[in-house]
Scaffold this active site. Structure first.
Site, short mmCIF file in Angstrom:
data_model
loop_
_atom_site.label_atom_id
_atom_site.label_comp_id
_atom_site.label_asym_id
_atom_site.label_seq_id
_atom_site.Cartn_x
_atom_site.Cartn_y
_atom_site.Cartn_z
N ALA A 1 0.85 -1.19 0.00
CA ALA A 1 0.00 0.00 0.00
C ALA A 1 0.88 1.24 0.00
O ALA A 1 2.10 1.15 0.21
CB ALA A 1 -0.90 0.01 1.23
N LYS A 2 0.31 2.36 -0.25
CA LYS A 2 1.02 3.64 -0.13
C LYS A 2 -0.04 4.72 0.03
O LYS A 2 -1.18 4.55 -0.41
CB LYS A 2 1.84 3.91 -1.40
CG LYS A 2 2.99 4.85 -1.18
CD LYS A 2 4.16 4.13 -0.52
CE LYS A 2 5.32 5.03 -0.24
NZ LYS A 2 6.47 4.28 0.27
N GLY A 3 0.37 5.84 0.62
CA GLY A 3 -0.57 6.94 0.78
C GLY A 3 0.14 8.25 0.72
O GLY A 3 1.38 8.31 0.71
#
Ligand code: NAD
Length: 419
Positions: A102-104
């Site tokens: 994931a990444k944000g």
């Protein structure tokens, strides 16, 4: 489409060819489980409201809850976050920790906010992504522009809404709140362990000459540990200055100066006038045994790959080599240890932090480093020795992608498709 996402997809399709994946599996792997976009208000110190845009992208969770950093930067884009989420899936698979990717990010220049505004922004963004994150679902961590204090605010916000303290919801927390010993140094230390594995049969790291681009969390720690392991860091740079000394720079002294709030420029001016100032481009073209880009993405490009003189590149930064540069380096027989292997020490110790949080345990720094060494060595040996039958001469990058994607595909197939 931005270059970083094009690069990630190109690598995926290359590995998919070697694995002879069906079209529907390719489609599955190029898709994203969740793409969450939000615009949210923050109250500024002068009483005004300002709108910000935040993103959280979960790529694939077949191997476990998703894991990946939160970036605060004026240049956050959906393509970049998607590419980095996908790289996290492969990175977790390479070191075989039970996470997906994931990444944000939030489109903000954190330096332009006061501490109070930064806290307001972090708490509001966290509350926006509460439906997605959780210690069993998706576990954020610091990335560019975020730090342990921001993780503390995220953990507190999440915990307040659940009614009790849940330290496992983020990693990279301050030690006092359940952060892991050794986490701060983990990525740089992992770089050292990977180099040691790579050179194990060739006499080790002692006496090797090294050029390091970037003197932050990753480059600073890596350069210091490499220097202390007996190599000569002959080139060293940050965003303001590039330094060269043919007998090796005293990285321990430079690191101590910068760690106390100084800059590499200040250290040079005050204590290291015998160290020559060179152009930033000289670091990438340095005549050394090992080149370590540890600053930014896409620094090795079509324009400068032919000028690289080091026979070995260790990708400490994420995505420092463009697809075009990679082809040139391969043609020139320059060995590249890819980012998803080389810089996986950070996510590995994040995994240790999550395990400690779930079990309310505290590991010693010695235990963390030992376990990190063992995981990095195993991952390196797997990537260095396993090759697809249809591509026996593939590069370490291709082998790493192949191993990672094979592991994710195995998990997808074992789970089957619900319902
Ligand atoms: P950081 O902000 O702590 O340090 C970045 C360093 O690069 C600074 O010294 C900065 O001055 C320098 N820099 C910036 N532009 C430069 C330029 N043009 N030339 C030379 N130096 C320049 O960031 P970091 O945490 O060390 O991350 C560096 C890279 O490593 C990023 O690609 C990041 O995504 C990746 N990474 C970080 C971690 C981690 O645990 N921090 C883990 C995996 C990958």
């Amino acid at each position: 489409m931005e270059a970083i996402l094009t690069g990630a997809l190109t690598q995926l399709h290359e590995a998919a060819d070697q694995l002879q994946l069906r079209d529907e599996m390719r489609e599955y792997l190029t898709s994203f489980k969740t793409v969450f976009q939000t615009q949210f208000p923050v109250e500024m110190d002068d009483g005004s409201l300002k709108m910000f845009e935040g993103l959280r992208v979960l790529h694939n969770v077949a191997r476990g809850p998703s894991k990946g950093g939160i970036r605060y930067s004026a240049h956050v884009s959906l393509d970049e976050v998607k590419a980095l989420a996908m790289l996290m899936t492969w990175k977790c698979a390479v070191v075989d920790v039970p996470f997906g990717g994931a990444k944000g990010g939030v489109t903000v220049d954190p330096a332009a906010l006061s501490s109070n505004e930064l806290q307001n922004l972090t708490r509001r963004f966290t509350s926006e992504i509460i439906p997605i994150i959780g210690p069993d679902k998706d576990i954020p961590a610091p990335d560019m522009g975020t730090n342990p204090q921001i993780m503390a605010w995220m953990m507190d916000t999440y915990s307040m809404t659940q009614g009790y303290t849940i330290p496992g919801v983020v990693t990279g927390k301050p030690i006092a709140l359940g952060g892991s010993e050794g986490r701060f140094e983990a990525t740089g230390r992992g770089i050292l362990y990977v180099i040691q594995e790579h050179l194990r049969a060739e006499g080790g790291i002692q006496g090797r000459t090294v050029a390091v681009q970037g003197f932050g969390n990753v480059g600073g720690v890596a350069a210091r540990l490499i220097h202390e392991a007996g190599a000569k860091v002959t080139y060293l740079s940050d965003k303001d200055i590039a330094l060269h000394h043919r007998d090796g720079i005293d990285v321990t002294a430079a690191y101590a100066f910068v760690a106390k709030g100084g800059t590499l420029t200040g250290w040079h001016d005050l204590f290291a006038r015998d160290v020559e100032v060179v152009a930033g481009a000289d670091v990438l073209a340095a005549e050394v045994d090992i080149l370590i880009p540890a600053a930014l993405e896409s620094v090795l490009t079509e324009a400068n790959a032919a000028a690289v003189r080091a026979p070995l590149i260790i990708e400490a930064a994420n995505g420092p080599t463009t697809v075009e540069a990679d082809a040139i380096l391969r043609e020139r027989s320059v060995v590249v240890v890819p980012d998803i292997l080389a810089n996986a020490g950070g996510v590995t110790v994040s995994y240790f932090e999550w395990v400690q949080a779930r079990q309310f345990q505290r590991w010693s720094e010695q235990r963390v480093n030992q376990e990190l060494q063992s995981i990095m060595a195993k991952a390196y040996q797997t990537i260095a020795t396993r090759r697809p039958v249809n591509a026996p001469n593939c590069t370490l990058r291709q082998a790493a992608n192949w191993v990672a994607i094979e592991r994710v595909v195995e998990a997808v197939n074992l789970r089957g498709i619900y319902p």
